[in-house]
Design a protein around this motif. Structure first.
Motif, PDB file in Angstrom:
ATOM      1  N   UNK A  30      31.609 -54.739  23.990  1.00 22.43           N
ATOM      2  CA  UNK A  30      32.417 -55.350  25.061  1.00 22.43           C
ATOM      3  C   UNK A  30      31.876 -55.025  26.454  1.00 22.43           C
ATOM      4  N   UNK A  31      31.395 -53.802  26.613  1.00 26.08           N
ATOM      5  CA  UNK A  31      30.978 -53.360  27.951  1.00 26.08           C
ATOM      6  C   UNK A  31      29.505 -53.604  28.249  1.00 26.08           C
ATOM      7  N   UNK A  32      28.649 -53.526  27.215  1.00 27.16           N
ATOM      8  CA  UNK A  32      27.211 -53.607  27.455  1.00 27.16           C
ATOM      9  C   UNK A  32      26.532 -54.767  26.718  1.00 27.16           C
ATOM     10  N   UNK A  33      27.219 -55.361  25.743  1.00 24.99           N
ATOM     11  CA  UNK A  33      26.656 -56.507  25.041  1.00 24.99           C
ATOM     12  C   UNK A  33      26.246 -56.194  23.612  1.00 24.99           C
ATOM     13  N   UNK A  34      26.085 -57.248  22.828  1.00 25.68           N
ATOM     14  CA  UNK A  34      25.766 -57.121  21.406  1.00 25.68           C
ATOM     15  C   UNK A  34      24.400 -56.472  21.183  1.00 25.68           C
ATOM     16  N   UNK A  35      23.449 -56.702  22.106  1.00 22.88           N
ATOM     17  CA  UNK A  35      22.113 -56.115  21.974  1.00 22.88           C
ATOM     18  C   UNK A  35      22.204 -54.595  21.881  1.00 22.88           C
ATOM     19  N   UNK A  36      22.971 -53.983  22.783  1.00 24.63           N
ATOM     20  CA  UNK A  36      23.059 -52.524  22.799  1.00 24.63           C
ATOM     21  C   UNK A  36      23.829 -51.995  21.599  1.00 24.63           C
ATOM     22  N   UNK A  37      24.789 -52.763  21.103  1.00 27.58           N
ATOM     23  CA  UNK A  37      25.493 -52.349  19.885  1.00 27.58           C
ATOM     24  C   UNK A  37      24.520 -52.289  18.710  1.00 27.58           C
ATOM     25  N   UNK A  38      23.716 -53.340  18.552  1.00 29.09           N
ATOM     26  CA  UNK A  38      22.745 -53.376  17.457  1.00 29.09           C
ATOM     27  C   UNK A  38      21.694 -52.275  17.618  1.00 29.09           C
ATOM     28  N   UNK A  39      21.277 -52.043  18.852  1.00 30.99           N
ATOM     29  CA  UNK A  39      20.281 -51.003  19.125  1.00 30.99           C
ATOM     30  C   UNK A  39      20.825 -49.631  18.733  1.00 30.99           C
ATOM     31  N   UNK A  40      22.067 -49.372  19.106  1.00 33.58           N
ATOM     32  CA  UNK A  40      22.696 -48.089  18.784  1.00 33.58           C
ATOM     33  C   UNK A  40      22.837 -47.903  17.276  1.00 33.58           C
ATOM     34  N   UNK A  41      23.286 -48.946  16.601  1.00 34.40           N
ATOM     35  CA  UNK A  41      23.453 -48.882  15.144  1.00 34.40           C
ATOM     36  C   UNK A  41      22.126 -48.627  14.446  1.00 34.40           C
ATOM     37  N   UNK A  42      21.105 -49.347  14.859  1.00 34.72           N
ATOM     38  CA  UNK A  42      19.784 -49.227  14.243  1.00 34.72           C
ATOM     39  C   UNK A  42      19.242 -47.804  14.393  1.00 34.72           C
ATOM     40  N   UNK A  43      19.341 -47.259  15.601  1.00 34.54           N
ATOM     41  CA  UNK A  43      18.775 -45.943  15.862  1.00 34.54           C
ATOM     42  C   UNK A  43      19.632 -44.805  15.323  1.00 34.54           C
ATOM     43  N   UNK A  44      20.866 -45.114  14.955  1.00 38.44           N
ATOM     44  CA  UNK A  44      21.754 -44.101  14.368  1.00 38.44           C
ATOM     45  C   UNK A  44      21.527 -43.913  12.874  1.00 38.44           C
ATOM     46  N   UNK A  45      20.927 -44.915  12.226  1.00 34.11           N
ATOM     47  CA  UNK A  45      20.868 -44.932  10.767  1.00 34.11           C
ATOM     48  C   UNK A  45      20.195 -43.705  10.161  1.00 34.11           C
ATOM     49  N   UNK A  46      19.083 -43.266  10.769  1.00 34.92           N
ATOM     50  CA  UNK A  46      18.362 -42.126  10.178  1.00 34.92           C
ATOM     51  C   UNK A  46      19.195 -40.848  10.243  1.00 34.92           C
ATOM     52  N   UNK A  47      20.039 -40.738  11.271  1.00 33.39           N
ATOM     53  CA  UNK A  47      20.892 -39.559  11.396  1.00 33.39           C
ATOM     54  C   UNK A  47      22.111 -39.652  10.481  1.00 33.39           C
ATOM     55  N   UNK A  48      22.568 -40.866  10.258  1.00 37.96           N
ATOM     56  CA  UNK A  48      23.684 -41.075   9.329  1.00 37.96           C
ATOM     57  C   UNK A  48      23.234 -40.738   7.904  1.00 37.96           C
ATOM     58  N   UNK A  49      22.018 -41.164   7.546  1.00 34.63           N
ATOM     59  CA  UNK A  49      21.490 -40.889   6.205  1.00 34.63           C
ATOM     60  C   UNK A  49      21.297 -39.394   5.959  1.00 34.63           C
ATOM     61  N   UNK A  50      20.993 -38.643   7.014  1.00 34.27           N
ATOM     62  CA  UNK A  50      20.798 -37.190   6.888  1.00 34.27           C
ATOM     63  C   UNK A  50      22.102 -36.412   7.075  1.00 34.27           C
ATOM     64  N   UNK A  51      23.215 -37.142   7.180  1.00 40.23           N
ATOM     65  CA  UNK A  51      24.536 -36.540   7.393  1.00 40.23           C
ATOM     66  C   UNK A  51      24.603 -35.717   8.687  1.00 40.23           C
ATOM     67  N   UNK A  52      23.878 -36.176   9.710  1.00 44.22           N
ATOM     68  CA  UNK A  52      23.947 -35.560  11.030  1.00 44.22           C
ATOM     69  C   UNK A  52      24.946 -36.311  11.911  1.00 44.22           C
ATOM     70  N   UNK A  53      25.108 -37.602  11.616  1.00 45.72           N
ATOM     71  CA  UNK A  53      26.128 -38.434  12.252  1.00 45.72           C
ATOM     72  C   UNK A  53      26.981 -39.060  11.169  1.00 45.72           C
ATOM     73  N   UNK A  54      28.209 -39.384  11.510  1.00 50.36           N
ATOM     74  CA  UNK A  54      29.130 -40.038  10.578  1.00 50.36           C
ATOM     75  C   UNK A  54      29.601 -41.351  11.196  1.00 50.36           C
ATOM     76  N   UNK A  55      29.473 -42.437  10.436  1.00 52.63           N
ATOM     77  CA  UNK A  55      30.000 -43.730  10.896  1.00 52.63           C
ATOM     78  C   UNK A  55      31.281 -44.012  10.134  1.00 52.63           C
ATOM     79  N   UNK A  56      32.359 -44.170  10.864  1.00 55.26           N
ATOM     80  CA  UNK A  56      33.658 -44.456  10.266  1.00 55.26           C
ATOM     81  C   UNK A  56      34.287 -45.610  11.014  1.00 55.26           C
ATOM     82  N   UNK A  57      34.455 -46.725  10.307  1.00 52.12           N
ATOM     83  CA  UNK A  57      34.908 -47.967  10.932  1.00 52.12           C
ATOM     84  C   UNK A  57      33.937 -48.318  12.058  1.00 52.12           C
TER      85      UNK A  57
END
Length: 375
Positions: free
Chosen positions: A325-352
């Motif tokens: 909403x604040x920065x646009x769909x591009x930045x949402x996708x960028x954040x999600x993409x770059x978060x994946x490796x940390x989510x897989x290593x259980x360093x970040x948690x994605x919930x909803x």
């Protein structure tokens, strides 16, 4: 809602580690406080929001008289709309908090104290060039409690040269035994222009290793959890309903106004900061000249990076819907993409639609944040 920060730059002596703007003199204090009152009135239209927090920072705000504090609060009330439950914090040094001062302070609208303890060990305090001693710290805290202050935070520093885990554990045990509501704890930083930085460069002192610093941090987190403190921001721990609202609003990207020399302000469109010279600040206010040292218009990339930096350090984490909403769909996708490796290593948690740090991830959060920045 918004917050107001008041910078009081005067100190009785300069701490070896401090890089905040401050002076060891009270020569201009009367004219400075008058200038602050004028700036408050000049800035009355900057926020256009109800004021939720007021924070006296420094420097050493506890060198102010109760009369001066009341004058500043009265001027704010005349020019801004305050929330009924406004949080008003005074940063204080232990040596200023005698019974008489605290008794008079209780008659003001100050409802939160942030006391710069740094350590309950006299050797550490000498190294940091603090003016107080361990006994002063404990007496000041107990005086404040006995006189009815029910929202008290202290600062502690770990990673001080010659500090071991046993000494830091003693600091933590004293804190928890005092039954306080909030703790801010930081690893010692060697900032340029500080005495400690110069000593470091001359090899007179040495930094603790990253491994040892991590051991201090893990001990801190462990003891906080054992004592039912909520680790709501990487360096901050609070009892339920006792988080720092003022600092939380910084991390939640709310607007704030900084009053005084070197103070920063933010309105979601731009950041600005005042000149870092007391005499120039006073003269500029008096002669109705510009006091802004610099102003930075914030582009979308900067706003996104700021949001990542502040939000991922907290228990509230990143809100992907807010990013879209604040920065646009591009930045949402960028954040999600770059978060994946940390989510897989259980360093970040994605919930909803939220991304937060895991128990494992909090120990390396700065490295994770840098990988999510858009460069």
């Amino acid at each position: 809602m918004s917050g107001i920060y008041i910078h009081i730059p005067f100190c009785k002596q300069k701490c070896n580690y401090c890089d905040f703007f401050s002076v060891v003199s009270k020569k201009n204090i009367k004219n400075y406080l008058q200038a602050i009152l004028i700036e408050i009135e000049l800035q009355k239209n900057f926020l256009n929001k109800e004021i939720e927090t007021i924070y006296f920072g420094g420097g050493t705000p506890s060198i102010l008289s109760v009369y001066d504090i009341n004058k500043i609060l009265e001027k704010i009330e005349k020019n801004f709309i305050l929330n009924d439950n406004v949080e008003i914090t005074l940063e204080a040094n232990p040596e200023n908090l005698n019974k008489n001062y605290l008794k008079n302070l209780k008659s003001t609208k100050i409802n939160r104290l942030s006391i710069g303890i740094q350590s309950f060990n006299d050797e550490d305090l000498i190294f940091l060039n603090r003016k107080h001693k361990k006994k002063d710290s404990i007496i000041s805290i107990k005086n404040a409690q006995n006189l009815g202050f029910e929202n008290i935070s202290i600062d502690l520093i770990y990673g001080i040269p010659n500090m071991n885990l046993g000494r830091f554990l003693e600091n933590l045990n004293i804190f928890f035994n005092l039954k306080l509501q909030h703790l801010s704890a930081y690893s010692l930083e060697f900032e340029e222009k500080t005495i400690l930085y110069r000593l470091l460069k001359k090899n007179i002192i040495k930094k603790v290793s990253e491994e040892k610093s991590l051991q201090f941090f893990k001990l801190l987190v462990k003891k906080a959890i054992e004592n039912n403190f909520i680790h709501y921001e990487i360096s901050n721990f609070g009892k339920k309903n006792f988080f720092s609202i003022h600092n939380s609003n910084y991390w939640k990207n709310k607007k704030y106004l900084g009053i005084g020399v070197s103070a920063h302000s933010y309105n979601k469109i731009y950041r600005k900061w005042n000149i870092s010279n007391i005499s120039k600040y006073i003269d500029s206010i008096k002669n109705k000249n510009e006091i802004i040292a610099e102003k930075e218009i914030l582009d979308n990339k900067t706003k996104y990076n700021d949001y990542i930096l502040t939000s991922l350090r907290t228990i509230w984490g990143i809100d992907l819907i807010r990013i879209e909403n604040n920065f646009g769909i591009f930045f949402k996708k960028y954040c999600l993409k770059n978060s994946q490796k940390f989510i897989k290593k259980n360093l970040l948690i994605k919930k909803n639609n939220k991304i937060i740090f895991s128990e494992k991830g909090k120990f390396i959060i700065d490295g994770i944040i840098s990988d999510l920045f858009f460069i």
